[in-house]
Design a protein around this motif. Structure first.
Motif, PDB file in Angstrom:
ATOM      1  N   ILE A 196     -14.102  -4.442  43.214  1.00  0.00           N
ATOM      2  CA  ILE A 196     -13.843  -5.539  42.280  1.00  0.00           C
ATOM      3  C   ILE A 196     -14.438  -5.157  40.932  1.00  0.00           C
ATOM      4  O   ILE A 196     -15.632  -4.847  40.840  1.00  0.00           O
ATOM      5  CB  ILE A 196     -14.449  -6.856  42.777  1.00  0.00           C
ATOM      6  N   THR A 197     -13.616  -5.161  39.902  1.00  0.00           N
ATOM      7  CA  THR A 197     -14.126  -4.800  38.582  1.00  0.00           C
ATOM      8  C   THR A 197     -14.798  -5.996  37.922  1.00  0.00           C
ATOM      9  O   THR A 197     -14.525  -7.156  38.246  1.00  0.00           O
ATOM     10  CB  THR A 197     -13.006  -4.264  37.671  1.00  0.00           C
ATOM     11  N   GLU A 198     -15.666  -5.688  36.968  1.00  0.00           N
ATOM     12  CA  GLU A 198     -16.291  -6.704  36.132  1.00  0.00           C
ATOM     13  C   GLU A 198     -15.848  -6.444  34.688  1.00  0.00           C
ATOM     14  O   GLU A 198     -14.896  -5.695  34.475  1.00  0.00           O
ATOM     15  CB  GLU A 198     -17.809  -6.664  36.306  1.00  0.00           C
ATOM     16  N   ARG A 199     -16.485  -7.043  33.707  1.00  0.00           N
ATOM     17  CA  ARG A 199     -15.952  -6.909  32.352  1.00  0.00           C
ATOM     18  C   ARG A 199     -16.538  -5.729  31.575  1.00  0.00           C
ATOM     19  O   ARG A 199     -15.974  -5.329  30.555  1.00  0.00           O
ATOM     20  CB  ARG A 199     -16.121  -8.200  31.565  1.00  0.00           C
ATOM     21  N   GLU A 200     -17.630  -5.144  32.025  1.00  0.00           N
ATOM     22  CA  GLU A 200     -18.235  -4.032  31.304  1.00  0.00           C
ATOM     23  C   GLU A 200     -17.658  -2.693  31.737  1.00  0.00           C
ATOM     24  O   GLU A 200     -17.048  -2.571  32.796  1.00  0.00           O
ATOM     25  CB  GLU A 200     -19.751  -4.029  31.523  1.00  0.00           C
ATOM     26  N   ALA A 249     -13.425  -7.002  21.380  1.00  0.00           N
ATOM     27  CA  ALA A 249     -13.353  -8.464  21.485  1.00  0.00           C
ATOM     28  C   ALA A 249     -11.986  -8.980  21.021  1.00  0.00           C
ATOM     29  O   ALA A 249     -11.406  -8.434  20.085  1.00  0.00           O
ATOM     30  CB  ALA A 249     -14.460  -9.089  20.648  1.00  0.00           C
ATOM     31  N   PRO A 250     -11.448  -9.985  21.700  1.00  0.00           N
ATOM     32  CA  PRO A 250     -12.041 -10.789  22.782  1.00  0.00           C
ATOM     33  C   PRO A 250     -11.781 -10.243  24.184  1.00  0.00           C
ATOM     34  O   PRO A 250     -11.982 -10.949  25.164  1.00  0.00           O
ATOM     35  CB  PRO A 250     -11.335 -12.136  22.614  1.00  0.00           C
ATOM     36  N   TYR A 251     -11.323  -8.987  24.270  1.00  0.00           N
ATOM     37  CA  TYR A 251     -10.988  -8.387  25.572  1.00  0.00           C
ATOM     38  C   TYR A 251     -12.098  -7.479  26.092  1.00  0.00           C
ATOM     39  O   TYR A 251     -11.894  -6.775  27.083  1.00  0.00           O
ATOM     40  CB  TYR A 251      -9.685  -7.581  25.450  1.00  0.00           C
ATOM     41  N   ASP A 252     -13.216  -7.490  25.415  1.00  0.00           N
ATOM     42  CA  ASP A 252     -14.292  -6.558  25.734  1.00  0.00           C
ATOM     43  C   ASP A 252     -14.852  -6.773  27.146  1.00  0.00           C
ATOM     44  O   ASP A 252     -15.199  -7.880  27.497  1.00  0.00           O
ATOM     45  CB  ASP A 252     -15.413  -6.672  24.697  1.00  0.00           C
ATOM     46  N   SER A 253     -14.896  -5.670  27.965  1.00  0.00           N
ATOM     47  CA  SER A 253     -14.461  -4.358  27.517  1.00  0.00           C
ATOM     48  C   SER A 253     -13.543  -3.680  28.547  1.00  0.00           C
ATOM     49  O   SER A 253     -12.692  -2.907  28.200  1.00  0.00           O
ATOM     50  CB  SER A 253     -15.685  -3.480  27.234  1.00  0.00           C
ATOM     51  N   LEU A 254     -13.727  -4.001  29.842  1.00  0.00           N
ATOM     52  CA  LEU A 254     -12.900  -3.358  30.867  1.00  0.00           C
ATOM     53  C   LEU A 254     -11.723  -4.266  31.236  1.00  0.00           C
ATOM     54  O   LEU A 254     -11.537  -4.647  32.394  1.00  0.00           O
ATOM     55  CB  LEU A 254     -13.736  -3.019  32.100  1.00  0.00           C
ATOM     56  N   ASN A 255     -10.912  -4.618  30.245  1.00  0.00           N
ATOM     57  CA  ASN A 255      -9.721  -5.413  30.518  1.00  0.00           C
ATOM     58  C   ASN A 255      -8.651  -4.526  31.134  1.00  0.00           C
ATOM     59  O   ASN A 255      -8.304  -3.475  30.594  1.00  0.00           O
ATOM     60  CB  ASN A 255      -9.178  -6.029  29.225  1.00  0.00           C
TER      61      ASN A 255
END
Length: 267
Positions: A21-25, A31-37
């Motif tokens: 499961i990925t997280e956002r870092e 921004a506002p997609y920072d960073s592992l979109n």
């Protein structure tokens, strides 16, 4: 187990079942997609999304079967999806090693499933609409394994203290399954939730309650139990409240998406 940018679900899945499961870092989006979109449909720079997916690929045996999620109840066999295809579905299952099932979320609940013998896996996008329509029950049916032989992992979603919904959402669930009433509490209409609950009861019940706090984790557990699945793990945290760790559509509006992925390793 969590690392920068991703976590490994903590559940007693068979050895050949792998999940992530990925997280956002850990990505390159700004921004506002920072960073592992990982979503290509939210307005992010396509080159940034491609690089984020490339970084994810280093942890996978193959490119995931990405889906066009529509809050429905359709599931696809990921092994039958072509490389360039993006099927309209809210879940995928696989019995072939190396085929990666994936769903993307940013408040909705990702559910990972596998059987005890490690012969089939599934990833499900379970927003409230899908849960109400029975997507988890459909996923169990698609896996063609008795529910009592399945394991489920509930990934990060909006928490019960933050998921505010209207009367129509509660009514839609309760009309189908009365037990769903336990997953809804009146939203606070005064400084404390207790006062809000008391005030709602004093005024005559649910008809006069404008908003409810919904427990999406409990709704999922109820759906899984109806399908015979009692071995359920995960189901904690709150994407809305944990801003540094998770994307949240309700919190930010324009934002990225995490991915929950599962596959079978070779024997």
């Amino acid at each position: 187990m969590s690392s920068r940018g991703w976590q490994r679900p903590d559940w007693p899945a068979p050895t050949r079942v792998r999940s992530l499961i990925t997280e956002r870092e850990g990505g390159v989006s700004v921004a506002p997609y920072d960073s592992l979109n990982l979503a290509a449909h939210v307005g992010d720079d396509p080159l940034a999304v491609a690089e984020n997916r490339r970084r994810l690929a280093g942890h996978l045996p193959a490119s995931p079967c990405w889906l066009e999620q529509v809050h429905g109840t359709t599931l696809v066999d990921a092994a039958g999806v072509g490389r360039a295809e993006v099927p309209v579905a809210d879940g995928a299952f696989a019995r072939v090693p190396g085929v990666v099932c994936a769903v993307m979320t940013a408040d909705c609940l990702p559910v990972l499933l596998c059987d005890q013998s490690g012969s089939v896996v599934a990833a499900v996008h379970a927003g409230w609409r899908g849960l109400q329509a029975g997507i988890l029950e459909r996923a169990v049916a698609a896996m063609a394994v008795p529910g009592e032989r399945l394991l489920a992992y509930l990934g990060p979603a909006i928490g019960a203290q933050a998921f505010e919904v209207g009367n129509e959402v509660r009514s839609a669930f309760v009309a189908v399954h009365q037990e769903a009433a336990a997953a809804f509490l009146p939203a606070p209409q005064s400084p404390s939730l207790d006062e809000g609950v008391a005030a709602a009861r004093e005024r005559g019940g649910e008809q006069l309650v404008g908003k409810w706090l919904a427990d999406i984790y409990l709704l999922a557990r109820q759906g899984l139990r109806r399908a015979g699945v009692n071995a359920v793990f995960g189901g904690s945290g709150c994407t809305l409240q944990e801003a540094k760790r998770y994307f949240s559509y309700r919190r930010d509006g324009v934002t990225g998406r995490m991915a929950s992925l599962i596959w079978l390793a070779d024997d």
